[in-house]
Scaffold this motif. Structure first.
Motif, PDB file in Angstrom:
ATOM      1  N   VAL A 115       5.619  -6.703 -20.058  1.00  0.00           N
ATOM      2  CA  VAL A 115       6.610  -7.116 -19.060  1.00  0.00           C
ATOM      3  C   VAL A 115       7.576  -5.969 -18.742  1.00  0.00           C
ATOM      4  N   LEU A 116       8.017  -5.248 -19.753  1.00  0.00           N
ATOM      5  CA  LEU A 116       9.035  -4.217 -19.554  1.00  0.00           C
ATOM      6  C   LEU A 116       8.488  -2.883 -19.052  1.00  0.00           C
ATOM      7  N   TYR A 117       7.239  -2.576 -19.381  1.00  0.00           N
ATOM      8  CA  TYR A 117       6.716  -1.248 -19.050  1.00  0.00           C
ATOM      9  C   TYR A 117       5.501  -1.281 -18.130  1.00  0.00           C
ATOM     10  N   GLU A 118       4.500  -2.048 -18.510  1.00  0.00           N
ATOM     11  CA  GLU A 118       3.245  -2.010 -17.771  1.00  0.00           C
ATOM     12  C   GLU A 118       3.375  -2.577 -16.360  1.00  0.00           C
ATOM     13  N   VAL A 119       3.963  -3.748 -16.233  1.00  0.00           N
ATOM     14  CA  VAL A 119       4.069  -4.385 -14.917  1.00  0.00           C
ATOM     15  C   VAL A 119       4.905  -3.536 -13.952  1.00  0.00           C
ATOM     16  N   PRO A 120       6.103  -3.065 -14.338  1.00  0.00           N
ATOM     17  CA  PRO A 120       6.858  -2.220 -13.396  1.00  0.00           C
ATOM     18  C   PRO A 120       6.124  -0.921 -13.038  1.00  0.00           C
ATOM     19  N   ALA A 121       5.470  -0.304 -13.991  1.00  0.00           N
ATOM     20  CA  ALA A 121       4.736   0.933 -13.705  1.00  0.00           C
ATOM     21  C   ALA A 121       3.571   0.667 -12.763  1.00  0.00           C
ATOM     22  N   GLN A 122       2.902  -0.458 -12.961  1.00  0.00           N
ATOM     23  CA  GLN A 122       1.795  -0.817 -12.081  1.00  0.00           C
ATOM     24  C   GLN A 122       2.308  -1.060 -10.657  1.00  0.00           C
ATOM     25  N   ARG A 123       3.408  -1.747 -10.545  1.00  0.00           N
ATOM     26  CA  ARG A 123       4.003  -1.975  -9.219  1.00  0.00           C
ATOM     27  C   ARG A 123       4.359  -0.657  -8.555  1.00  0.00           C
ATOM     28  N   GLN A 124       4.904   0.274  -9.321  1.00  0.00           N
ATOM     29  CA  GLN A 124       5.269   1.585  -8.773  1.00  0.00           C
ATOM     30  C   GLN A 124       4.024   2.338  -8.301  1.00  0.00           C
ATOM     31  N   ARG A 125       2.947   2.262  -9.075  1.00  0.00           N
ATOM     32  CA  ARG A 125       1.689   2.916  -8.656  1.00  0.00           C
ATOM     33  C   ARG A 125       1.168   2.293  -7.363  1.00  0.00           C
ATOM     34  N   TYR A 126       1.207   0.980  -7.264  1.00  0.00           N
ATOM     35  CA  TYR A 126       0.749   0.308  -6.047  1.00  0.00           C
ATOM     36  C   TYR A 126       1.591   0.730  -4.842  1.00  0.00           C
ATOM     37  N   ARG A 127       2.907   0.799  -5.007  1.00  0.00           N
ATOM     38  CA  ARG A 127       3.780   1.219  -3.913  1.00  0.00           C
ATOM     39  C   ARG A 127       3.464   2.650  -3.479  1.00  0.00           C
ATOM     40  N   ALA A 128       3.246   3.528  -4.436  1.00  0.00           N
ATOM     41  CA  ALA A 128       2.923   4.923  -4.120  1.00  0.00           C
ATOM     42  C   ALA A 128       1.592   5.014  -3.380  1.00  0.00           C
ATOM     43  N   GLN A 129       0.618   4.206  -3.800  1.00  0.00           N
ATOM     44  CA  GLN A 129      -0.682   4.201  -3.119  1.00  0.00           C
ATOM     45  C   GLN A 129      -0.542   3.699  -1.689  1.00  0.00           C
ATOM     46  N   ARG A 130       0.240   2.637  -1.506  1.00  0.00           N
ATOM     47  CA  ARG A 130       0.457   2.123  -0.150  1.00  0.00           C
ATOM     48  C   ARG A 130       1.160   3.157   0.710  1.00  0.00           C
ATOM     49  N   ALA A 131       2.179   3.808   0.162  1.00  0.00           N
ATOM     50  CA  ALA A 131       2.911   4.827   0.916  1.00  0.00           C
ATOM     51  C   ALA A 131       1.985   5.976   1.301  1.00  0.00           C
ATOM     52  N   ALA A 132       1.083   6.362   0.405  1.00  0.00           N
ATOM     53  CA  ALA A 132       0.141   7.446   0.706  1.00  0.00           C
ATOM     54  C   ALA A 132      -0.809   7.032   1.825  1.00  0.00           C
ATOM     55  N   ARG A 133      -1.244   5.779   1.813  1.00  0.00           N
ATOM     56  CA  ARG A 133      -2.128   5.298   2.884  1.00  0.00           C
ATOM     57  C   ARG A 133      -1.409   5.285   4.227  1.00  0.00           C
ATOM     58  N   VAL A 134      -0.166   4.835   4.224  1.00  0.00           N
ATOM     59  CA  VAL A 134       0.618   4.814   5.463  1.00  0.00           C
ATOM     60  C   VAL A 134       0.800   6.237   5.969  1.00  0.00           C
ATOM     61  N   GLN A 135       1.123   7.142   5.094  1.00  0.00           N
ATOM     62  CA  GLN A 135       1.321   8.545   5.472  1.00  0.00           C
ATOM     63  C   GLN A 135       0.026   9.149   6.015  1.00  0.00           C
ATOM     64  N   ALA A 136      -1.088   8.799   5.398  1.00  0.00           N
ATOM     65  CA  ALA A 136      -2.377   9.312   5.866  1.00  0.00           C
ATOM     66  C   ALA A 136      -2.705   8.781   7.258  1.00  0.00           C
ATOM     67  N   ARG A 137      -2.390   7.509   7.509  1.00  0.00           N
ATOM     68  CA  ARG A 137      -2.611   6.946   8.846  1.00  0.00           C
ATOM     69  C   ARG A 137      -1.745   7.662   9.886  1.00  0.00           C
ATOM     70  N   LYS A 138      -0.513   7.938   9.519  1.00  0.00           N
ATOM     71  CA  LYS A 138       0.384   8.615  10.445  1.00  0.00           C
ATOM     72  C   LYS A 138      -0.125  10.021  10.754  1.00  0.00           C
ATOM     73  N   GLY A 139      -0.732  10.659   9.772  1.00  0.00           N
ATOM     74  CA  GLY A 139      -1.266  12.008   9.968  1.00  0.00           C
ATOM     75  C   GLY A 139      -2.481  12.025  10.872  1.00  0.00           C
ATOM     76  N   LYS A 140      -3.193  10.911  11.004  1.00  0.00           N
ATOM     77  CA  LYS A 140      -4.382  10.829  11.849  1.00  0.00           C
ATOM     78  C   LYS A 140      -4.025  10.565  13.296  1.00  0.00           C
ATOM     79  N   ARG A 141      -2.821  10.237  13.589  1.00  0.00           N
ATOM     80  CA  ARG A 141      -2.408   9.904  14.963  1.00  0.00           C
ATOM     81  C   ARG A 141      -2.187  11.120  15.798  1.00  0.00           C
TER      82      ARG A 141
END
Length: 141
Positions: A115-141
């Protein structure tokens, strides 16, 4: 006869402090060897390290655990207090607890770390992955 499983536990949570992992592993070795008082004391040490890492405040471990209200569910706070009591009883009064009791504490500590370490770190990884995908889409425009 009741067969006791004395395999060493592993803390499979990768996003936890090294001190928490080290103490947990040492406690697990004691538990697996049947040194239950030592395991109880070391699982209490895991709680101390976990609470310190989380910024627990207060004059003693009791109050430091309570200061984590709002970050942990009430049941997990009770489990941390139980680990504190078992450790105290083991070291100061020589009480030996049952194998199942020590095993339950270890499982509760694994859940608290999840609860204290794994879940928050996993959420942070997911957010970073989403941000990278959004950035990659913006770069293709």
């Amino acid at each position: 006869l009741h067969r006791v499983d004395r395999r060493q536990r592993q803390m499979c949570i990768r996003d936890r402090p090294e001190a928490v992992k080290s103490l947990f592993q040492e406690a697990s070795v004691c538990e697996a060897a049947g040194a239950l008082r030592a395991a109880g004391v070391l699982y209490r040490a895991v709680v101390e390290e976990l609470v310190k890492d989380q910024g627990g405040a207060g004059k003693d471990l009791f109050h430091q655990i309570d200061s984590l209200q709002g970050r942990l569910e009430e049941d997990l706070l009770k489990d941390l207090h139980e680990s504190r009591v078992v450790g105290n009883e083991s070291v100061h009064h020589g009480v030996t607890f049952e194998t199942e009791e020590i095993g339950d504490l270890a499982s509760a500590l694994q859940e608290a770390c999840r609860v204290l370490y794994e879940v928050p770190a996993q959420r942070q990884r997911y957010r970073a992955q989403r941000a990278a995908r959004v950035q990659a889409r913006k770069g293709k425009r």
